[in-house]
Design a protein around this motif. Structure first.
Motif, PDB file in Angstrom:
ATOM      1  N   SER A 200      81.552  33.066  59.202  1.00 30.96           N
ATOM      2  CA  SER A 200      79.940  33.079  59.196  1.00 30.96           C
ATOM      3  C   SER A 200      79.769  32.519  57.782  1.00 30.96           C
ATOM      4  O   SER A 200      80.351  32.907  56.558  1.00 30.96           O
ATOM      5  CB  SER A 200      79.486  34.438  59.136  1.00 30.96           C
ATOM      6  OG  SER A 200      78.129  34.311  58.725  1.00 30.96           O
ATOM      7  N   TRP A 201      78.670  31.829  57.803  1.00 30.50           N
ATOM      8  CA  TRP A 201      77.978  31.237  56.338  1.00 30.50           C
ATOM      9  C   TRP A 201      77.288  32.229  55.779  1.00 30.50           C
ATOM     10  O   TRP A 201      77.203  32.160  54.514  1.00 30.50           O
ATOM     11  CB  TRP A 201      77.359  29.815  56.705  1.00 30.50           C
ATOM     12  CG  TRP A 201      78.149  28.583  57.101  1.00 30.50           C
ATOM     13  CD1 TRP A 201      77.780  27.866  58.013  1.00 30.50           C
ATOM     14  CD2 TRP A 201      79.294  28.211  56.234  1.00 30.50           C
ATOM     15  NE1 TRP A 201      78.795  26.885  58.121  1.00 30.50           N
ATOM     16  CE2 TRP A 201      79.685  27.116  57.104  1.00 30.50           C
ATOM     17  CE3 TRP A 201      79.988  28.846  55.542  1.00 30.50           C
ATOM     18  CZ2 TRP A 201      80.794  26.178  56.848  1.00 30.50           C
ATOM     19  CZ3 TRP A 201      81.044  27.852  54.986  1.00 30.50           C
ATOM     20  CH2 TRP A 201      81.487  26.843  55.654  1.00 30.50           C
ATOM     21  N   PHE A 202      76.625  33.155  56.439  1.00 25.56           N
ATOM     22  CA  PHE A 202      75.762  34.232  55.696  1.00 25.56           C
ATOM     23  C   PHE A 202      75.941  35.268  56.459  1.00 25.56           C
ATOM     24  O   PHE A 202      75.126  35.885  57.424  1.00 25.56           O
ATOM     25  CB  PHE A 202      74.371  33.652  55.986  1.00 25.56           C
ATOM     26  CG  PHE A 202      73.337  34.267  54.997  1.00 25.56           C
ATOM     27  CD1 PHE A 202      73.366  34.071  53.616  1.00 25.56           C
ATOM     28  CD2 PHE A 202      72.541  34.950  55.627  1.00 25.56           C
ATOM     29  CE1 PHE A 202      72.586  34.899  52.714  1.00 25.56           C
ATOM     30  CE2 PHE A 202      71.279  35.924  54.727  1.00 25.56           C
ATOM     31  CZ  PHE A 202      71.671  35.843  53.307  1.00 25.56           C
ATOM     32  N   ASP A 203      76.663  36.505  56.079  1.00 26.58           N
ATOM     33  CA  ASP A 203      76.750  37.586  56.614  1.00 26.58           C
ATOM     34  C   ASP A 203      77.425  38.593  55.437  1.00 26.58           C
ATOM     35  O   ASP A 203      78.571  39.017  55.436  1.00 26.58           O
ATOM     36  CB  ASP A 203      77.930  37.730  57.675  1.00 26.58           C
ATOM     37  CG  ASP A 203      78.114  38.994  58.491  1.00 26.58           C
ATOM     38  OD1 ASP A 203      77.477  39.989  57.731  1.00 26.58           O
ATOM     39  OD2 ASP A 203      78.480  39.045  59.488  1.00 26.58           O
ATOM     40  N   PRO A 204      76.553  39.039  54.433  1.00 22.49           N
ATOM     41  CA  PRO A 204      76.657  39.708  53.237  1.00 22.49           C
ATOM     42  C   PRO A 204      77.563  40.845  53.579  1.00 22.49           C
ATOM     43  O   PRO A 204      78.521  41.186  52.970  1.00 22.49           O
ATOM     44  CB  PRO A 204      75.572  40.044  52.456  1.00 22.49           C
ATOM     45  CG  PRO A 204      74.765  38.564  52.915  1.00 22.49           C
ATOM     46  CD  PRO A 204      75.051  38.444  54.322  1.00 22.49           C
ATOM     47  N   PRO A 205      76.894  41.788  54.519  1.00 17.11           N
ATOM     48  CA  PRO A 205      77.806  42.982  54.770  1.00 17.11           C
ATOM     49  C   PRO A 205      79.135  42.825  55.354  1.00 17.11           C
ATOM     50  O   PRO A 205      80.079  43.552  54.870  1.00 17.11           O
ATOM     51  CB  PRO A 205      76.988  43.633  56.089  1.00 17.11           C
ATOM     52  CG  PRO A 205      75.513  42.996  55.797  1.00 17.11           C
ATOM     53  CD  PRO A 205      75.646  41.655  55.430  1.00 17.11           C
ATOM     54  N   LYS A 206      79.380  41.883  55.957  1.00 18.49           N
ATOM     55  CA  LYS A 206      81.039  41.386  56.446  1.00 18.49           C
ATOM     56  C   LYS A 206      81.806  41.245  55.208  1.00 18.49           C
ATOM     57  O   LYS A 206      83.035  41.411  55.017  1.00 18.49           O
ATOM     58  CB  LYS A 206      80.861  40.522  57.725  1.00 18.49           C
ATOM     59  CG  LYS A 206      82.470  40.396  57.994  1.00 18.49           C
ATOM     60  CD  LYS A 206      82.359  39.325  59.314  1.00 18.49           C
ATOM     61  CE  LYS A 206      83.711  39.278  59.987  1.00 18.49           C
ATOM     62  NZ  LYS A 206      83.616  38.557  61.313  1.00 18.49           N
ATOM     63  N   ALA A 207      81.119  40.292  54.586  1.00 24.50           N
ATOM     64  CA  ALA A 207      81.773  39.862  53.252  1.00 24.50           C
ATOM     65  C   ALA A 207      82.100  41.035  52.208  1.00 24.50           C
ATOM     66  O   ALA A 207      83.330  41.065  51.819  1.00 24.50           O
ATOM     67  CB  ALA A 207      81.187  38.800  52.484  1.00 24.50           C
ATOM     68  N   LYS A 208      80.983  41.790  52.001  1.00 26.03           N
ATOM     69  CA  LYS A 208      81.430  42.969  51.340  1.00 26.03           C
ATOM     70  C   LYS A 208      82.672  43.819  51.980  1.00 26.03           C
ATOM     71  O   LYS A 208      83.305  44.176  50.987  1.00 26.03           O
ATOM     72  CB  LYS A 208      80.135  43.605  51.367  1.00 26.03           C
ATOM     73  CG  LYS A 208      79.954  44.812  50.121  1.00 26.03           C
ATOM     74  CD  LYS A 208      78.786  45.613  50.168  1.00 26.03           C
ATOM     75  CE  LYS A 208      78.927  46.600  49.162  1.00 26.03           C
ATOM     76  NZ  LYS A 208      77.350  47.204  49.145  1.00 26.03           N
ATOM     77  N   GLU A 209      82.445  43.980  53.138  1.00 22.26           N
ATOM     78  CA  GLU A 209      83.620  44.895  53.815  1.00 22.26           C
ATOM     79  C   GLU A 209      84.837  44.313  53.639  1.00 22.26           C
ATOM     80  O   GLU A 209      85.967  45.021  53.080  1.00 22.26           O
ATOM     81  CB  GLU A 209      83.145  45.093  55.321  1.00 22.26           C
ATOM     82  CG  GLU A 209      84.242  45.885  55.974  1.00 22.26           C
ATOM     83  CD  GLU A 209      84.019  45.797  57.440  1.00 22.26           C
ATOM     84  OE1 GLU A 209      84.935  46.239  58.351  1.00 22.26           O
ATOM     85  OE2 GLU A 209      82.997  45.317  57.904  1.00 22.26           O
ATOM     86  N   THR A 210      85.272  43.073  53.628  1.00 18.97           N
ATOM     87  CA  THR A 210      86.347  42.337  53.393  1.00 18.97           C
ATOM     88  C   THR A 210      86.830  42.488  51.926  1.00 18.97           C
ATOM     89  O   THR A 210      87.751  42.503  51.595  1.00 18.97           O
ATOM     90  CB  THR A 210      86.283  40.884  53.984  1.00 18.97           C
ATOM     91  OG1 THR A 210      85.798  40.656  55.257  1.00 18.97           O
ATOM     92  CG2 THR A 210      87.493  40.145  53.646  1.00 18.97           C
ATOM     93  N   ALA A 211      85.811  42.381  51.214  1.00 16.40           N
ATOM     94  CA  ALA A 211      86.190  42.560  49.791  1.00 16.40           C
ATOM     95  C   ALA A 211      86.857  43.777  49.334  1.00 16.40           C
ATOM     96  O   ALA A 211      87.661  44.141  48.337  1.00 16.40           O
ATOM     97  CB  ALA A 211      84.990  42.030  48.839  1.00 16.40           C
ATOM     98  N   PHE A 212      85.899  44.775  50.008  1.00 16.16           N
ATOM     99  CA  PHE A 212      86.496  46.287  49.705  1.00 16.16           C
ATOM    100  C   PHE A 212      88.076  46.313  49.972  1.00 16.16           C
ATOM    101  O   PHE A 212      88.560  47.053  49.491  1.00 16.16           O
ATOM    102  CB  PHE A 212      85.522  47.296  50.483  1.00 16.16           C
ATOM    103  CG  PHE A 212      84.298  47.658  49.818  1.00 16.16           C
ATOM    104  CD1 PHE A 212      84.142  47.822  48.323  1.00 16.16           C
ATOM    105  CD2 PHE A 212      83.055  47.836  50.680  1.00 16.16           C
ATOM    106  CE1 PHE A 212      83.181  48.174  47.990  1.00 16.16           C
ATOM    107  CE2 PHE A 212      82.023  48.060  50.068  1.00 16.16           C
ATOM    108  CZ  PHE A 212      81.899  48.414  48.655  1.00 16.16           C
ATOM    109  N   ALA A 213      88.350  45.610  51.289  1.00 18.20           N
ATOM    110  CA  ALA A 213      89.819  46.103  51.710  1.00 18.20           C
ATOM    111  C   ALA A 213      90.709  45.288  50.920  1.00 18.20           C
ATOM    112  O   ALA A 213      91.723  45.743  50.548  1.00 18.20           O
ATOM    113  CB  ALA A 213      89.863  45.125  53.087  1.00 18.20           C
ATOM    114  N   MET A 214      90.251  44.229  49.977  1.00 17.06           N
ATOM    115  CA  MET A 214      91.038  43.808  49.075  1.00 17.06           C
ATOM    116  C   MET A 214      91.162  44.384  47.931  1.00 17.06           C
ATOM    117  O   MET A 214      92.314  44.360  47.524  1.00 17.06           O
ATOM    118  CB  MET A 214      90.419  42.211  49.027  1.00 17.06           C
ATOM    119  CG  MET A 214      90.520  41.288  49.951  1.00 17.06           C
ATOM    120  SD  MET A 214      89.814  39.573  49.362  1.00 17.06           S
ATOM    121  CE  MET A 214      90.477  38.546  51.029  1.00 17.06           C
ATOM    122  N   ILE A 215      90.329  45.155  47.403  1.00 17.10           N
ATOM    123  CA  ILE A 215      90.345  45.809  46.303  1.00 17.10           C
ATOM    124  C   ILE A 215      91.153  47.067  46.613  1.00 17.10           C
ATOM    125  O   ILE A 215      92.041  47.561  45.876  1.00 17.10           O
ATOM    126  CB  ILE A 215      88.829  46.349  45.869  1.00 17.10           C
ATOM    127  CG1 ILE A 215      88.089  45.019  45.623  1.00 17.10           C
ATOM    128  CG2 ILE A 215      88.983  47.372  44.751  1.00 17.10           C
ATOM    129  CD1 ILE A 215      86.510  45.265  45.397  1.00 17.10           C
TER     130      ILE A 215
END
Length: 339
Positions: A200-215
Motif C-alpha cells: 500500500s502507498w498509504f496504510d500507516p497502521p500496517k506500516a507501524k505494525e510491520t516496523a514493530f515486528a522488525m524492532i
C-alpha cells in the motif's frame, strides 16, 4: 473523490474590471503569452501523502509565482484515472501531472486521444515517443540523498540490524532502498537488513505494525519509506531515517536524517517546455538528481553534533563528489532482499 480548485486567473481579474475589458482587446500578444498555464494534478492518494505532496507543493509554488493556474483531484481510484484525465483534457487544461503506476496502459491510451495536451506522469516505464509523443515520465530519482542517509544510519546503528519498510517493490521504491543500503555498508559493512513491503502507498497502521515486528527482531534503526514507521520507532525508542519529506519536527528524538525530494526542477522544466511549444516524450527523472537540485539531505536539526564528526566529513565529501560528477550513486531498481 475530492476535488479542490484554486487560483483566479489573471484574465478573470481583467475581465472582472469592467472598463478594463475594452483595453484588454488591444493588449499585445506578449501580454497574452504571460497568462498562467492551465495545469491539473491527478493523484491516487491524498495530497498529504509524502510522495504526492512533493508534486503538490511544487505546483502550489508555481501557482503562487503566477506561472500556472492549478487545479487538482486527489484520491482517484486507478479504475477512475482515465475518466478524470479525459475530463481535465476536455476542460482546456494544457498540462496534466500525476502518477500512473497502477494505470500505465490506460493512461497512455487517453494521452493518445489528446495530442494537444501535455502529460507529465510518474511512471515505472520509459517514455514512448512513437506511441505517446505528448507523454513524459518522471520518478523520484533521489538515490543520491538516500545513499547519504545510509552512511549516517550505519554509523548510528549500534547493532547493525536495520529494518526497512516500503510500499511496493517497484523501481521508484527499490532504487532508494538499494542506495540507502549501499550507504549503510560504507560505515557498517557487517550490517544486516530486514526488508518488507506492505502492499500500500498509504496504510500507516500496517506500516507501524510491520516496523514493530522488525524492532522485536532486533532492529535499532528503521528506514521509514512509509508513514507509520517513525511512530513505531518513537514508541520503542529506536532511530529512523526519513524519506522524501522532513518529519524531524514531529519526531525530534527519532528521525536522524531524511532524503528530501524537490519536485520544483522537474515541474519547472515541463512548464517551460509547454510554454515554448517544445514539450515532447522525455524522461524527466534526471531532474530529481542532486546535481539538478532535485534532492538533498535534510539538516540534522536535533541530531546536530550527535552524528560522529568523521561520519559527517565523509557525507560532505561524498555529496561534493556527487555534485561535481566524480562519484555516481548506482541506480539499482532490483527488489532489495533481507540479509
Amino acid at each position: 473523490m475530492t476535488i479542490r480548485k484554486f487560483a483566479v486567473t489573471r484574465r478573470g481579474l481583467i475581465l472582472g474590471g469592467g472598463a478594463l475589458g475594452l483595453g484588454q482587446a488591444f493588449m499585445p500578444r506578449s501580454a497574452w503569452a504571460q497568462e498562467p498555464l492551465k495545469v491539473a494534478g491527478i493523484y491516487t492518494v491524498p495530497v498529504e501523502q509524502q510522495w504526492v505532496s512533493r508534486i503538490h507543493v511544487a505546483a502550489e509554488a508555481a501557482k503562487a509565482a503566477g506561472e500556472i493556474d492549478y487545479t487538482f483531484t486527489e484520491n482517484v481510484a486507478n479504475t477512475d484515472y482515465p475518466r478524470v484525465m479525459r475530463e481535465y483534457a476536455e476542460s482546456g487544461v494544457k498540462l496534466i501531472v500525476g502518477e500512473i503506476f497502477g494505470a500505465e496502459a490506460e493512461a497512455r491510451e487517453v494521452a493518445a486521444e489528446y495530442p494537444d495536451v501535455a502529460f507529465l506522469m510518474g511512471s515505472s516505464f520509459l517514455p514512448d515517443a512513437a506511441a505517446n509523443p505528448n507523454l513524459s515520465v518522471f520518478d523520484n530519482y533521489i538515490q543520491d540523498a538516500s545513499y547519504l542517509t545510509g552512511i549516517i544510519a550505519g554509523a548510528m546503528s549500534a547493532s547493525g540490524n536495520i529494518g526497512m519498510v516500503g510500499g511496493f517493490p517497484i523501481p521508484e521504491v527499490n532504487r532508494l532502498m538499494n542506495a540507502f543500503m549501499a550507504g549503510v555498508r560504507e560505515t557498517k559493512p557487517e550490517a544486516t537488513f530486514q526488508v518488507s513491503f506492505i502492499g500500500s502507498w498509504f496504510d500507516p497502521p500496517k506500516a507501524k505494525e510491520t516496523a514493530f515486528a522488525m524492532i522485536e527482531a532486533g532492529a535499532d534503526m528503521l528506514y521509514a519509506e512509509r508513514f507509520g514507521v517513525s511512530d513505531a520507532a518513537k514508541e520503542k525508542g529506536v532511530l529512523a531515517i526519513g524519506n522524501v519529506i522532513d518529519t524531524q519536527a514531529d519526531y525530534p528524538d527519532t528521525v536522524v536524517a531524511s532524503a528530501l525530494w524537490h519536485f520544483e526542477p522537474t515541474l519547472n522544466a515541463a512548464i517551460a517546455a509547454v510554454k515554448a511549444g517544445s514539450f515532447a516524450a522525455e524522461n524527466y527523472g534526471t531532474y530529481s538528481f542532486m546535481k539538478e537540485g532535485g534532492c538533498s539531505l535534510a539538516p540534522l536539526g536535533s541530531f546536530e553534533g550527535k552524528v560522529p564528526a568523521e561520519v559527517m566529513a565523509m557525507v560532505a565529501a561524498k555529496e561534493a563528489a556527487i555534485r561535481d560528477g566524480s562519484f555516481t550513486v548506482v541506480i539499482d531498481d532490483s527488489e532489495p532482499k533481507s540479509s
